[in-house]
Design a protein around this motif. Structure first.
Motif, short mmCIF file in Angstrom:
data_model
loop_
_atom_site.label_atom_id
_atom_site.label_comp_id
_atom_site.label_asym_id
_atom_site.label_seq_id
_atom_site.Cartn_x
_atom_site.Cartn_y
_atom_site.Cartn_z
N UNK A 200 0.86 -1.19 0.00
CA UNK A 200 0.00 0.00 0.00
C UNK A 200 0.89 1.24 0.00
N UNK A 201 0.29 2.39 -0.28
CA UNK A 201 1.01 3.65 -0.19
C UNK A 201 1.39 4.29 -1.51
N UNK A 202 1.12 3.61 -2.60
CA UNK A 202 1.43 4.19 -3.90
C UNK A 202 0.51 5.35 -4.22
N UNK A 203 0.82 6.03 -5.33
CA UNK A 203 -0.03 7.15 -5.74
C UNK A 203 0.63 7.96 -6.82
N UNK B 246 1.54 -5.64 -5.89
CA UNK B 246 2.11 -4.38 -6.32
C UNK B 246 1.26 -3.16 -6.01
N UNK B 247 1.93 -2.01 -6.00
CA UNK B 247 1.26 -0.73 -5.84
C UNK B 247 1.90 0.25 -6.83
N UNK B 248 1.05 1.01 -7.52
CA UNK B 248 1.53 1.87 -8.60
C UNK B 248 2.05 3.20 -8.04
N UNK B 249 3.20 3.60 -8.53
CA UNK B 249 3.76 4.92 -8.23
C UNK B 249 3.95 5.66 -9.54
N UNK B 250 3.36 6.85 -9.64
CA UNK B 250 3.48 7.67 -10.83
C UNK B 250 4.02 9.03 -10.44
N UNK B 251 5.12 9.43 -11.08
CA UNK B 251 5.75 10.72 -10.79
C UNK B 251 5.70 11.56 -12.06
N UNK B 252 4.93 12.63 -12.02
CA UNK B 252 4.75 13.47 -13.20
C UNK B 252 4.37 14.88 -12.75
N UNK B 253 4.80 15.86 -13.56
CA UNK B 253 4.47 17.26 -13.22
C UNK B 253 3.18 17.67 -13.88
#
Length: 120
Positions: A6-9, A113-120
């Motif tokens: 947990x904890x992705x975002x 799995x947990x998804x992590x997305x890094x975008x501006x």
């Protein structure tokens, strides 16, 4: 063995996230744990691992992939059967599905799995 992450975002570059993974069905205190990630179109890669004991001078308890060293921190709470991944200074190239896994067992068990997305 059951591993639940947990904890992705979705976050912006430079932000932080903390992933958690609760384990059950194994002797957590006696099991090494790890985090993997898989970006679209790429192979799953091991990014951090933590042994159940203190390791040795030649084989430290904690190790990181070069791509995350200095930004990510793995830790564990044996009382809660939980392993964490603190991710700081996130970059767009950190975008991936992150998986919790056992480490050092005859068979490696993965969570969903947990998804992590890094975008501006």
């Amino acid at each position: 063995v059951r591993l639940v992450e947990s904890g992705g975002g979705s976050v912006q570059p430079g932000d932080s996230l903390r992933l958690s993974c609760v384990a059950s069905g194994l002797s957590f205190n006696e099991t090494g744990m790890s985090w993997y990630r898989q970006a679209p179109g790429k192979k799953r890669e091991l990014i951090a691992r933590i042994l159940h004991d203190g390791g040795t001078p030649n084989y430290p308890s904690i190790n990181y992939a070069a791509s995350v060293k200095g930004r990510f921190t793995i830790s564990r709470d044996n009382g809660a059967s939980t392993v964490y991944l603190q991710m700081n200074s996130l970059k767009p190239e950190d975008t991936a599905m992150y998986y919790c896994a056992t480490f050092g067992l005859f068979e490696t068990y993965f969570g969903r799995g947990t998804q992590v997305t890094v975008a501006s």
